[in-house]
Design an enzyme around this catalytic site. Structure first.
Site, short mmCIF file in Angstrom:
data_model
loop_
_atom_site.label_atom_id
_atom_site.label_comp_id
_atom_site.label_asym_id
_atom_site.label_seq_id
_atom_site.Cartn_x
_atom_site.Cartn_y
_atom_site.Cartn_z
N LYS A 1 -0.18 3.91 4.76
CA LYS A 1 -0.35 3.50 3.35
C LYS A 1 0.35 4.52 2.45
O LYS A 1 1.57 4.53 2.44
CB LYS A 1 -1.83 3.27 3.09
CG LYS A 1 -2.22 1.94 3.76
CD LYS A 1 -3.66 1.64 3.89
CE LYS A 1 -3.77 0.32 4.67
NZ LYS A 1 -5.10 0.13 5.27
N GLU B 1 -16.04 3.65 4.08
CA GLU B 1 -14.68 3.94 3.68
C GLU B 1 -14.74 4.91 2.51
O GLU B 1 -15.74 4.92 1.79
CB GLU B 1 -13.95 2.66 3.27
CG GLU B 1 -13.74 1.74 4.45
CD GLU B 1 -13.07 0.41 4.10
OE1 GLU B 1 -12.30 0.34 3.14
OE2 GLU B 1 -13.33 -0.55 4.83
N ASP C 1 -13.64 6.54 6.70
CA ASP C 1 -12.31 5.97 6.88
C ASP C 1 -11.60 6.07 5.53
O ASP C 1 -11.93 5.36 4.60
CB ASP C 1 -12.44 4.51 7.35
CG ASP C 1 -11.07 3.84 7.55
OD1 ASP C 1 -10.07 4.31 6.98
OD2 ASP C 1 -11.02 2.82 8.27
N ASN D 1 0.83 -1.21 0.00
CA ASN D 1 0.00 0.00 0.00
C ASN D 1 0.86 1.26 0.00
O ASN D 1 0.36 2.35 0.26
CB ASN D 1 -0.90 0.02 1.24
CG ASN D 1 -1.80 -1.20 1.31
OD1 ASN D 1 -2.39 -1.58 0.30
ND2 ASN D 1 -1.88 -1.82 2.47
N HIS E 1 -7.24 4.38 2.35
CA HIS E 1 -6.64 4.21 1.02
C HIS E 1 -6.83 5.42 0.12
O HIS E 1 -6.34 5.44 -1.01
CB HIS E 1 -7.22 2.96 0.34
CG HIS E 1 -6.75 1.68 0.96
ND1 HIS E 1 -5.59 1.05 0.59
CD2 HIS E 1 -7.28 0.95 1.96
CE1 HIS E 1 -5.42 -0.03 1.34
NE2 HIS E 1 -6.43 -0.12 2.18
N SER F 1 -10.99 -0.94 0.71
CA SER F 1 -9.65 -1.50 0.71
C SER F 1 -9.51 -2.77 -0.12
O SER F 1 -8.44 -3.02 -0.66
CB SER F 1 -9.20 -1.77 2.15
OG SER F 1 -10.03 -2.72 2.76
N HIS G 1 -14.06 -2.21 6.57
CA HIS G 1 -12.88 -2.87 7.10
C HIS G 1 -13.14 -3.49 8.48
O HIS G 1 -13.91 -2.96 9.27
CB HIS G 1 -11.78 -1.80 7.22
CG HIS G 1 -10.41 -2.31 7.47
ND1 HIS G 1 -9.85 -2.33 8.72
CD2 HIS G 1 -9.48 -2.79 6.62
CE1 HIS G 1 -8.62 -2.79 8.63
NE2 HIS G 1 -8.37 -3.09 7.37
C1 LIG Z 1 -5.44 -0.46 6.54
C2 LIG Z 1 -6.75 0.02 7.04
C3 LIG Z 1 -6.95 0.34 8.37
C4 LIG Z 1 -5.89 0.08 9.41
O1 LIG Z 1 -4.83 0.95 9.35
P1 LIG Z 1 -3.45 0.51 10.04
O2 LIG Z 1 -2.71 1.77 10.24
O3 LIG Z 1 -2.80 -0.42 9.10
O4 LIG Z 1 -3.81 -0.16 11.33
C5 LIG Z 1 -8.16 0.86 8.77
N1 LIG Z 1 -9.15 1.04 7.87
C6 LIG Z 1 -9.02 0.72 6.58
C7 LIG Z 1 -10.14 0.94 5.65
C8 LIG Z 1 -7.81 0.19 6.11
O5 LIG Z 1 -7.68 -0.15 4.84
#
Ligand SMILES: *Cc1c(COP(=O)(O)O)cnc(C)c1O
Length: 389
Positions: free
Chosen positions: A237, A174, A203, A45, A206, A178, A131
């Protein structure tokens, strides 16, 4: 006995669902070294190539010299150092909001945020593909939980209208999904939230660094007002470091500092990581050409693979999931690619729904054209051998 671990692992293996760690012998980059072999990596990522960027590394090294390794305490005790404060100011500016608060990871940011926002008197409406960290956080919040069909604003509207009485309501999605790489219909979701007195949580793990003219994320991509939503994301990421953050109002930040358990009862992020993250954020803003190269690479690879006839999700991001349905086929294809020098992970249930196992290809701005060409040609060969399309 609690559980027969061996038997359960055996069952997973029989269903092609056993997962195993691979030990990587190289930094996160466009190539990956495993068991002494160097492969092209389509598995990270690290969208903008910042995880192993010389200036980001240098910032971490310098900060270690100045601040040491561990923060030594939780943020509220004595763990908030100058690099933490600097990073939160820069994040707030980048996200164009009043304030940002960082957490140990994106996962814990979710666990720390949602239960602080809503309790058993409230209702959470969440996209079906959210997620695992969001789902866990929703469960932890004890509010009533309802799931709407993926990216289905009409279904969300129905659920909002079905509320018996108006209660505190949080809608969770999101920005960029993801495992599918598609975008949430944020303008529609936000309108619904506004007209039904609900709060929208995005969230953007990405989306940050990737979406929008300045890489500010999916909110910028859609031209929405950041003040209208609560945003959360990861620093791990596109930003290339480690940690999570929440972006919103100053009062939300103050409130979380006072109530969020995943913020209060854990040691602060290492100061050097905060300093490295600040540098990565500067590069994201100073070098838009990284994002341009990312999208060029993404569009090239997507159109080549699409022309081969593969079934994709509705992806609109550098996440390119080839749907092959069965976990067995996904594994076989991933293994065949591995043998020929290309690393692409097979994503299987429970990460994705049954019958939608996939190869999840991710592209970076740092991939060179020759690497992508090799990926295309190798997938073409393997597809012919396996007769997938
Ligand atoms: C990767 C991800 C997370 C977690 O983030 P980390 O910093 O890796 O713990 C949370 N939400 C989504 C949608 C993700 O893709």
């Amino acid at each position: 006995m609690l559980r027969d671990f061996e038997q359960e692992l055996h069952n997973l293996e029989a269903q092609h669902l056993l997962r195993q760690l691979r030990i990587v012998e190289s930094p996160a980059d466009t190539t990956i070294t495993i068991e002494g072999r160097t492969l092209i990596s389509m598995a990270s990522n690290n969208y903008l190539g910042l995880a192993n960027h010389p200036a980001v590394k240098q910032a971490a090294i310098q900060a270690i010299e100045q601040w040491g390794v561990g923060a030594g305490a939780a943020r509220l005790i004595s763990g908030t150092m100058v690099p933490h404060q600097q990073l939160e100011e820069d994040l707030a500016q980048f996200k164009q909001v009043e304030a940002a608060l960082t957490f140990g990871t994106g996962y814990t940011a979710n666990l720390g945020l949602i239960p602080a926002l809503i309790d058993q008197n409230g209702l959470i409406l969440t996209d079906r593909y959210c997620h695992a960290s969001l789902i866990e956080a929703c469960r932890l919040a004890k509010a009533k939980l309802r799931v709407f069909h993926h990216n289905d604003a009409e279904h969300l509207e129905k659920l909002l209208k079905k509320r018996e009485k108006v209660c505190p309501t949080l809608v969770v999605t999101e920005g960029v999904f993801s495992m599918d790489g598609d975008l949430a219909p944020l303008p529609d979701l936000l309108n619904l939230c506004k007209s039904h007195d609900a709060t929208l949580l995005v969230d953007d793990a990405h989306g940050t660094g990737v979406m929008g003219p300045n890489g500010r994320g999916t909110i910028e991509h859609f031209g929405l007002n950041p003040a209208d939503v609560i945003q959360l994301g990861t620093l791990s990421k596109a930003i290339g470091a480690s940690g999570g953050y929440i972006a919103g109002t100053g009062s939300l930040k103050e409130y979380l500092i006072n109530t969020s358990k995943a913020f209060i009862y854990t040691t602060a992020q290492p100061p050097a990581i905060a300093a490295a993250t600040t540098t990565a954020l500067q590069i994201i803003q100073k070098e838009p050409e990284r994002r341009e190269r990312l999208w060029e690479n993404r569009n090239y690879l997507y159109s080549e693979l699409k022309n081969m006839g593969f079934q994709f999700t509705d992806t609109q991001s550098p996440i390119l999931p080839i749907i092959v349905k069965s976990p067995e086929t996904a594994l076989q294809m991933s293994q065949a690619l591995y043998k020929t020098g290309i690393y692409v992970p097979a994503i299987r249930p429970p990460t994705v729904p049954k019958d939608s196992s996939r190869l999840r290809i991710t592209v970076s701005s740092n991939h060179r054209k020759e690497q992508l060409l090799e990926v295309v040609e190798t997938i073409r060969k393997i597809e012919k051998e396996m007769r997938l399309v």
